[in-house]
Write a protein that holds these residues in place. Sequence first.
Motif, PDB file in Angstrom:
ATOM      1  N   VAL A 153       0.865  -1.171   0.000  1.00  0.00           N
ATOM      2  CA  VAL A 153       0.000   0.000   0.000  1.00  0.00           C
ATOM      3  C   VAL A 153       0.903   1.223   0.000  1.00  0.00           C
ATOM      4  O   VAL A 153       1.852   1.312   0.786  1.00  0.00           O
ATOM      5  N   GLU A 185       1.208   5.732  -0.725  1.00  0.00           N
ATOM      6  CA  GLU A 185       0.579   7.033  -0.911  1.00  0.00           C
ATOM      7  C   GLU A 185       1.437   7.824  -1.869  1.00  0.00           C
ATOM      8  O   GLU A 185       2.629   7.552  -2.036  1.00  0.00           O
ATOM      9  N   VAL A 240      -6.768  11.360  -6.898  1.00  0.00           N
ATOM     10  CA  VAL A 240      -5.868  10.212  -6.983  1.00  0.00           C
ATOM     11  C   VAL A 240      -4.738  10.379  -5.967  1.00  0.00           C
ATOM     12  O   VAL A 240      -4.401   9.449  -5.235  1.00  0.00           O
ATOM     13  N   ASP A 288      -5.636   9.632  -2.200  1.00  0.00           N
ATOM     14  CA  ASP A 288      -6.019   8.295  -1.764  1.00  0.00           C
ATOM     15  C   ASP A 288      -4.784   7.432  -1.496  1.00  0.00           C
ATOM     16  O   ASP A 288      -3.654   7.842  -1.750  1.00  0.00           O
ATOM     17  N   LYS A 289      -5.005   6.245  -1.000  1.00  0.00           N
ATOM     18  CA  LYS A 289      -3.946   5.259  -0.783  1.00  0.00           C
ATOM     19  C   LYS A 289      -4.219   4.099  -1.735  1.00  0.00           C
ATOM     20  O   LYS A 289      -5.367   3.697  -1.911  1.00  0.00           O
ATOM     21  N   TRP A 290      -3.140   3.558  -2.332  1.00  0.00           N
ATOM     22  CA  TRP A 290      -3.269   2.617  -3.440  1.00  0.00           C
ATOM     23  C   TRP A 290      -2.492   1.338  -3.206  1.00  0.00           C
ATOM     24  O   TRP A 290      -1.445   1.345  -2.559  1.00  0.00           O
ATOM     25  N   SER A 292       0.163  -2.794  -8.133  1.00  0.00           N
ATOM     26  CA  SER A 292      -0.124  -3.939  -9.001  1.00  0.00           C
ATOM     27  C   SER A 292       1.147  -4.567  -9.543  1.00  0.00           C
ATOM     28  O   SER A 292       1.266  -5.783  -9.599  1.00  0.00           O
ATOM     29  N   ILE A 296      -0.071   1.528  -9.977  1.00  0.00           N
ATOM     30  CA  ILE A 296      -0.994   1.506  -8.849  1.00  0.00           C
ATOM     31  C   ILE A 296      -2.340   1.020  -9.373  1.00  0.00           C
ATOM     32  O   ILE A 296      -2.771   1.413 -10.456  1.00  0.00           O
ATOM     33  N   GLU A 356      -5.835  -0.836  -7.360  1.00  0.00           N
ATOM     34  CA  GLU A 356      -7.023  -0.566  -6.557  1.00  0.00           C
ATOM     35  C   GLU A 356      -6.685   0.333  -5.366  1.00  0.00           C
ATOM     36  O   GLU A 356      -5.611   0.220  -4.785  1.00  0.00           O
ATOM     37  N   ASN A 357      -7.632   1.212  -5.015  1.00  0.00           N
ATOM     38  CA  ASN A 357      -7.444   1.990  -3.785  1.00  0.00           C
ATOM     39  C   ASN A 357      -7.820   1.106  -2.601  1.00  0.00           C
ATOM     40  O   ASN A 357      -8.461   0.063  -2.764  1.00  0.00           O
ATOM     41  N   HIS A 388     -12.059   2.232  -6.480  1.00  0.00           N
ATOM     42  CA  HIS A 388     -11.443   2.551  -7.774  1.00  0.00           C
ATOM     43  C   HIS A 388     -10.337   1.549  -8.065  1.00  0.00           C
ATOM     44  O   HIS A 388      -9.654   1.087  -7.153  1.00  0.00           O
ATOM     45  N   ASN A 389     -10.152   1.246  -9.344  1.00  0.00           N
ATOM     46  CA  ASN A 389      -9.042   0.420  -9.787  1.00  0.00           C
ATOM     47  C   ASN A 389      -8.513   1.065 -11.062  1.00  0.00           C
ATOM     48  O   ASN A 389      -9.027   0.831 -12.158  1.00  0.00           O
TER      49      ASN A 389
END
Length: 82
Positions: free
Chosen positions: A23, A25, A42, A45-47, A50, A59, A61-62, A67-68
């Motif tokens: 995860v 930021e 964007v 948020d934290k992501w 992938s 990045i 999904e959040n 969101h993905n």
Amino acid sequence: MDGTETLFQEPQEGGDSIRPGDVVELDVTATYYDGRIMPEWVKADKWIVSSVSGDRVVIGENVSGTHNIKSPVRMKYLRKIS
């Protein structure tokens, strides 16, 4: 940058590098990998990461699962938070 903002530092060799599943930021100055402007929502948020290839991190999904985006970002703009 106005002097009050700083980019996240890349991990030193042997440090805690960013890997898929981590995860992260985003830095307030972040742009997409190709230099395009990134929306503020964007960056706020934290992501979940992938994939990683060199300094290119995708990045996905959040953390809330709403969101993905599958967006590439330079590693220098990311900070691992878990």
